[in-house]
Design a protein around this motif. Sequence first.
Motif, PDB file in Angstrom:
ATOM      1  N   ASN A 204     -50.696  13.583  -0.367  1.00 53.62           N
ATOM      2  CA  ASN A 204     -51.233  12.357   0.229  1.00 53.62           C
ATOM      3  C   ASN A 204     -52.678  12.503   0.695  1.00 53.62           C
ATOM      4  OD1 ASN A 204     -50.627  13.945   2.464  1.00 53.62           O
ATOM      5  ND2 ASN A 204     -48.954  12.649   3.182  1.00 53.62           N
TER       6      ASN A 204
ATOM      7  N   TYR B  62     -57.672  10.511  -0.427  1.00 51.34           N
ATOM      8  CA  TYR B  62     -57.595   9.730   0.808  1.00 51.34           C
ATOM      9  C   TYR B  62     -59.005   9.572   1.393  1.00 51.34           C
ATOM     10  CZ  TYR B  62     -55.865   8.143   5.365  1.00 51.34           C
ATOM     11  OH  TYR B  62     -55.609   7.419   6.502  1.00 51.34           O
TER      12      TYR B  62
ATOM     13  N   ASN C  46     -44.630   9.321   4.180  1.00 49.61           N
ATOM     14  CA  ASN C  46     -45.534  10.463   4.289  1.00 49.61           C
ATOM     15  C   ASN C  46     -45.039  11.536   5.248  1.00 49.61           C
ATOM     16  OD1 ASN C  46     -48.404   9.739   2.989  1.00 49.61           O
ATOM     17  ND2 ASN C  46     -47.490   7.858   3.811  1.00 49.61           N
TER      18      ASN C  46
ATOM     19  N   LYS D 200     -47.821   4.737   5.903  1.00 53.88           N
ATOM     20  CA  LYS D 200     -49.231   5.135   5.863  1.00 53.88           C
ATOM     21  C   LYS D 200     -49.358   6.517   6.479  1.00 53.88           C
ATOM     22  CE  LYS D 200     -51.017   0.402   6.265  1.00 53.88           C
ATOM     23  NZ  LYS D 200     -51.846  -0.514   7.106  1.00 53.88           N
ATOM     24  N   LEU D 201     -50.341   7.270   5.991  1.00 54.36           N
ATOM     25  CA  LEU D 201     -50.557   8.615   6.529  1.00 54.36           C
ATOM     26  C   LEU D 201     -50.984   8.559   7.989  1.00 54.36           C
ATOM     27  CD1 LEU D 201     -50.759  11.659   6.145  1.00 54.36           C
ATOM     28  CD2 LEU D 201     -53.036  11.324   5.146  1.00 54.36           C
TER      29      LEU D 201
END
Length: 253
Positions: free
Chosen positions: A56, A60, A104, A174-175
Amino acid sequence: MISVKSKSELEKMRLAGKISANALHYGGQSIRVGMSTYELDKIIHDYIVKNGAKPNFLGYGGFPGSACISINNKVIHGIPSKHEFIKDGDIVSIDTGAVIDGFNGDNAYTFAVGNVSEEAKQLLRVTEEALYKGIEQAVVGNRVGDISHAVEEHVTSYGYGVVKKYVGHGVGTKLHESPEIPNFGKPGRGPRLVAGMTIAIEPMINAVGEEVLDNFPDGWTVLTKSGSLSAHFEHTVAITSDGPVILTKPTII
């Protein structure tokens, strides 16, 4: 808005956390003197992909690696490089994660390489202890400030500096999600913790001073302003009615 996960969503978070943890652990086991940080990043990338997930971190915000690899006075966001080599006595922070089925995982660990100094050993020990002090406060009914205060109180008792510019965060689809989880603060302040929340607690601690430099030419790397060593430890944690559950515990030996 703070995301509260259902039971089925928490199971997906467990899988993402497991792959993230094992990738981090495998990367740590693979460190050797003389290897490049690019080679280490590739090992982590390949492990994540082999296990059906995606790194991930890769892409990013434009980040070019699957892991942030930060050595010695690099605090966070070190870019893997074919021209940076790990030396005996280094401390190497690896921050990585995986996304699978839309959820995540995120975790970090600072590894000691070879004959590290006593100063470095203590910094690593105290920073990791602070992570678990924070996790102990991640219980239903507490507030984010209880986590923050526990981390800060522990590391400052040793005279270390708490990085304030960068903080932990919620994790989920979402991260980076709400809420922010600072490593400093007052108990009883901030959002209340409820069952189903999933958060990344991540002390970033400098041996000397809290200030950092984030104007490195690569646009990513963050350094200690003092030039001192820095350590970084992180777990993704679920808040449950039975207490905190660490989702990023490795299961490989």
